[in-house]
Design an enzyme around this catalytic site. Structure first.
Site, short mmCIF file in Angstrom:
data_model
loop_
_atom_site.label_atom_id
_atom_site.label_comp_id
_atom_site.label_asym_id
_atom_site.label_seq_id
_atom_site.Cartn_x
_atom_site.Cartn_y
_atom_site.Cartn_z
N LYS A 1 0.75 -5.75 -3.95
CA LYS A 1 0.28 -6.06 -5.31
C LYS A 1 0.26 -7.56 -5.60
O LYS A 1 0.88 -8.36 -4.92
CB LYS A 1 1.08 -5.26 -6.34
CG LYS A 1 0.62 -3.79 -6.26
CD LYS A 1 0.90 -3.00 -7.47
CE LYS A 1 0.23 -1.62 -7.31
NZ LYS A 1 0.95 -0.58 -8.03
N ARG B 1 5.53 4.02 -2.47
CA ARG B 1 4.09 4.22 -2.25
C ARG B 1 3.57 2.97 -1.52
O ARG B 1 3.54 1.90 -2.10
CB ARG B 1 3.40 4.40 -3.60
CG ARG B 1 1.92 4.71 -3.53
CD ARG B 1 1.33 4.85 -4.92
NE ARG B 1 -0.07 5.19 -4.87
CZ ARG B 1 -1.05 4.31 -4.69
NH1 ARG B 1 -0.77 3.03 -4.55
NH2 ARG B 1 -2.31 4.70 -4.64
N1 HH2 Z 1 -0.56 1.90 -7.84
C1 HH2 Z 1 -1.88 2.07 -7.59
C2 HH2 Z 1 -2.46 3.35 -7.67
N2 HH2 Z 1 -1.71 4.43 -7.97
N3 HH2 Z 1 0.38 5.38 -8.51
C3 HH2 Z 1 1.69 5.24 -8.76
N4 HH2 Z 1 2.45 6.31 -9.06
N5 HH2 Z 1 2.30 4.01 -8.72
C4 HH2 Z 1 1.61 2.87 -8.43
O1 HH2 Z 1 2.22 1.77 -8.42
C5 HH2 Z 1 0.20 3.00 -8.15
C6 HH2 Z 1 -0.39 4.29 -8.20
C7 HH2 Z 1 -2.71 0.89 -7.24
O2 HH2 Z 1 -2.74 0.67 -5.86
P1 HH2 Z 1 -3.95 1.12 -4.89
O3 HH2 Z 1 -4.10 2.60 -4.87
O4 HH2 Z 1 -3.72 0.52 -3.56
O5 HH2 Z 1 -5.22 0.44 -5.51
P2 HH2 Z 1 -6.41 0.97 -6.41
O6 HH2 Z 1 -5.84 1.48 -7.69
O7 HH2 Z 1 -7.28 -0.24 -6.59
O8 HH2 Z 1 -7.09 2.09 -5.68
#
Ligand code: HH2
Length: 283
Positions: free
Chosen positions: A219, A253
């Site tokens: 992040k 995660r």
């Molecule tokens: N962060 C993201 C997405 N889903 N769910 C939970 N429970 N906690 C988190 O910190 C979280 C999440 C964002 O990360 P990523 O999936 O890599 O990116 P994007 O939302 O751009 O797909």
């Protein structure tokens, strides 16, 4: 049981499987279902106990995706993982009831809702009726607005009060308390210092009494601190996960499983003997 195996049992890794064109770190890599399925099986082989499948990016400013498109992205991946005999728990990263319902029908058993059941009034009853697990995450505002000047008087107290309220809401909607995980929502409506304070005082959220999930992987606060681009934040990710483990988080995660698993195994083996309350036989 070896001390490494015992340590490994202290935490769970949730591998990120984004089936999106625009996710902040892996957008477009796994849009093809066969590539996504292979990546998911790879994450599982590395030690992910949970695979978190998402068809809509939640990065700051991301566009909303219609339910039909989200389903078109995630369902073949869930079905393919089930057909491949995965033994990882499948998590659907969605805030839409129709997407959650179809994903649960196809074999998912965890709903990861970044709106903590606020985004769609029907999602709580879908989760309750299916008996699935759920993750409730804190977010200030929504992905379009959340990074516009977020402010808190006491970020930890406010996130804690929010998670307690959402947990009571979920229980009142019929979701078994034992199935709920809580998440501070690293990067969701938070400045660098808010994310750092949440990690430093994570034990206050652990006191709520449910497993705490941390999603710090790659992040932007890590980039701000280290000056590293998205693909170069593994060391920062590991540092944040190890610290969160020490403060009581138990589910992580992450985009990269093996290195985080190794780091957490060492952290768990180091922390466990000293935090285990002595009994008469070990005193
Ligand atoms: N962060 C993201 C997405 N889903 N769910 C939970 N429970 N906690 C988190 O910190 C979280 C999440 C964002 O990360 P990523 O999936 O890599 O990116 P994007 O939302 O751009 O797909």
């Amino acid at each position: 049981m070896s001390s490494g195996t015992a340590a490994r049992a202290q935490f769970k890794l949730m591998g990120v499987l984004n089936v999106t064109p625009d996710s902040f770190s892996d957008g477009g890599l796994y849009l093809d279902p066969s590539a996504a399925i292979a990546h998911g099986l790879g994450l599982e082989a590395e030690g992910a106990a949970i695979l978190d499948i998402g068809g809509e990016s939640t990065r700051p400013g991301a566009a909303e995706v219609p339910a039909a498109e989200e389903l078109r992205r995630v369902l073949p991946v869930i079905e393919g993982l089930v057909a491949a005999g995965t033994s990882a728990q499948l998590s659907i990263d969605t805030s839409k009831a129709t997407v959650a319902a179809a994903a649960l029908q196809a074999g998912a058993t965890l709903v990861n809702d970044v709106t903590a059941l606020r985004g769609d009034p029907a999602i709580a009853s879908v989760i309750a009726a299916s008996g699935a697990d759920c993750c409730l995450m804190h977010m200030l505002g929504d992905p379009r607005t959340m990074q516009r000047d977020p402010r808190y008087d006491d970020v930890v107290a406010e996130v804690k009060a929010f998670l307690e309220e959402r947990m009571q809401f979920a229980i009142a909607a019929g979701i078994d308390e034992e199935r709920i995980m809580l998440d501070p929502g690293i990067g969701f409506g938070k400045r660098v210092e808010h994310n750092l304070e949440l990690l430093a005082r994570l034990h206050e959220l652990v006191m709520i009494g449910r497993p705490v999930l941390v999603g710090s992987s790659r992040k932007s606060f890590l980039g701000r601190l280290t000056g590293r681009a998205v693909g170069e934040r593994l060391a920062g990710t590991i540092a944040s996960c190890v610290l969160a483990y020490e403060r009581g988080a138990r589910v992580f995660r992450v985009h990269e499983v093996t290195p985080v698993a190794d780091a957490l195994t060492v952290a768990a083996a180091t922390v466990a003997p000293w935090t285990t309350r002595p009994t008469s036989s070990t005193r």
